[in-house]
Scaffold this motif. Sequence first.
Motif, PDB file in Angstrom:
ATOM      1  N   GLY A   7      30.952  -2.922   0.905  1.00  0.00           N
ATOM      2  CA  GLY A   7      31.945  -3.594  -0.181  1.00  0.00           C
ATOM      3  C   GLY A   7      32.067  -4.869   0.082  1.00  0.00           C
ATOM      4  O   GLY A   7      32.175  -5.135   1.265  1.00  0.00           O
ATOM      5  N   ASN A  17      39.262  -6.784  -4.215  1.00  0.00           N
ATOM      6  CA  ASN A  17      37.765  -6.362  -4.631  1.00  0.00           C
ATOM      7  C   ASN A  17      37.656  -5.135  -4.648  1.00  0.00           C
ATOM      8  O   ASN A  17      37.919  -4.437  -3.668  1.00  0.00           O
ATOM      9  CB  ASN A  17      36.645  -7.152  -3.933  1.00  0.00           C
ATOM     10  N   ALA A  19      35.268  -3.067  -4.774  1.00  0.00           N
ATOM     11  CA  ALA A  19      34.383  -2.459  -3.923  1.00  0.00           C
ATOM     12  C   ALA A  19      34.608  -2.121  -2.571  1.00  0.00           C
ATOM     13  O   ALA A  19      34.769  -1.064  -1.984  1.00  0.00           O
ATOM     14  CB  ALA A  19      33.161  -3.398  -3.959  1.00  0.00           C
ATOM     15  N   ASN A  65      24.983  -0.252  -1.176  1.00  0.00           N
ATOM     16  CA  ASN A  65      25.759  -1.643  -1.437  1.00  0.00           C
ATOM     17  C   ASN A  65      26.327  -1.145  -2.682  1.00  0.00           C
ATOM     18  O   ASN A  65      26.048  -0.745  -3.764  1.00  0.00           O
ATOM     19  CB  ASN A  65      24.997  -2.767  -1.464  1.00  0.00           C
ATOM     20  N   VAL A  66      27.896  -1.742  -2.524  1.00  0.00           N
ATOM     21  CA  VAL A  66      28.816  -1.593  -3.779  1.00  0.00           C
ATOM     22  C   VAL A  66      29.359  -2.645  -4.290  1.00  0.00           C
ATOM     23  O   VAL A  66      29.790  -3.462  -3.256  1.00  0.00           O
ATOM     24  CB  VAL A  66      30.098  -0.611  -3.329  1.00  0.00           C
ATOM     25  N   GLY A  67      29.413  -3.143  -5.346  1.00  0.00           N
ATOM     26  CA  GLY A  67      29.858  -4.454  -5.841  1.00  0.00           C
ATOM     27  C   GLY A  67      30.666  -4.285  -7.315  1.00  0.00           C
ATOM     28  O   GLY A  67      30.418  -3.201  -8.178  1.00  0.00           O
ATOM     29  N   GLN A  68      31.508  -5.226  -7.346  1.00  0.00           N
ATOM     30  CA  GLN A  68      32.305  -5.255  -8.772  1.00  0.00           C
ATOM     31  C   GLN A  68      31.371  -5.850  -9.781  1.00  0.00           C
ATOM     32  O   GLN A  68      30.556  -7.029  -9.549  1.00  0.00           O
ATOM     33  CB  GLN A  68      33.530  -6.171  -8.408  1.00  0.00           C
ATOM     34  N   CYS A 141      25.508 -10.022  -5.728  1.00  0.00           N
ATOM     35  CA  CYS A 141      25.180  -8.441  -5.754  1.00  0.00           C
ATOM     36  C   CYS A 141      23.780  -8.257  -5.917  1.00  0.00           C
ATOM     37  O   CYS A 141      23.152  -7.448  -4.887  1.00  0.00           O
ATOM     38  CB  CYS A 141      25.705  -7.711  -6.897  1.00  0.00           C
ATOM     39  N   HIS A 165      27.171  -0.690  -8.742  1.00  0.00           N
ATOM     40  CA  HIS A 165      28.293  -1.461  -9.430  1.00  0.00           C
ATOM     41  C   HIS A 165      29.602  -0.614  -9.991  1.00  0.00           C
ATOM     42  O   HIS A 165      29.407   0.293 -10.695  1.00  0.00           O
ATOM     43  CB  HIS A 165      27.871  -2.376 -10.607  1.00  0.00           C
TER      44      HIS A 165
END
Length: 199
Positions: A7, A17, A19, A65-68, A141, A165
């Motif tokens: 994250g 964040n 994430a 992978n984690v993202g906002q 990202c 996401h």
Amino acid sequence: MKILVTGFDPFGGEKINPAIEAVKRLPDMINGAEVIKLEVPTIFGKSAAVVKDAILKEKPDFVLNVGQAGGRRMVTPERVAINFQGGQTPDNSGQAPQEGPIQVDGPAAYFTQLPIKEEVAVIRKAGLPAQISNTAGTYVCNQLFYQVQYLREHDFPQLKAGFIHIPYLPEQVVNKNAPSMSLADIVKALTAAIGAIVS
């Protein structure tokens, strides 16, 4: 079995964040798989180096992978990473990305190896909104998503990797006209998705 879940740290003037906040709260084991949690910097190039070091150390079977994605109202597993970076928002080093390819010798795009249809199905079964996304943008990202795929092709062929996401948290949209999702629901959605990935 191991899954490395990353994250990003806060960026763009935000104090939080979702994430990394969600990743930190994931269970340590999901469906018999050990969950390795990693915070990555929102910095072009550096985020991929941090992930590569973790892959070498932990030897995971999967990387998620984690993202906002501010403005999205659903949890969105990503289908494809493109070989392009751009945009005007500086990363956390203060540098705006140089517009152009991420890897000059890389293909135009990589598709995820993760079961994104199953991820969406189990998140919806858990009572939360989800759909497949066909664009991870052109910011850090997408760059990290692409770089992990490039690493997989060249150094870690046994690895399966992908990206999800997630929306803003409610406290991030107090002064924004944008959708949000509670941290508890984001954790619930990611836990369900990881369960589908490692099954």
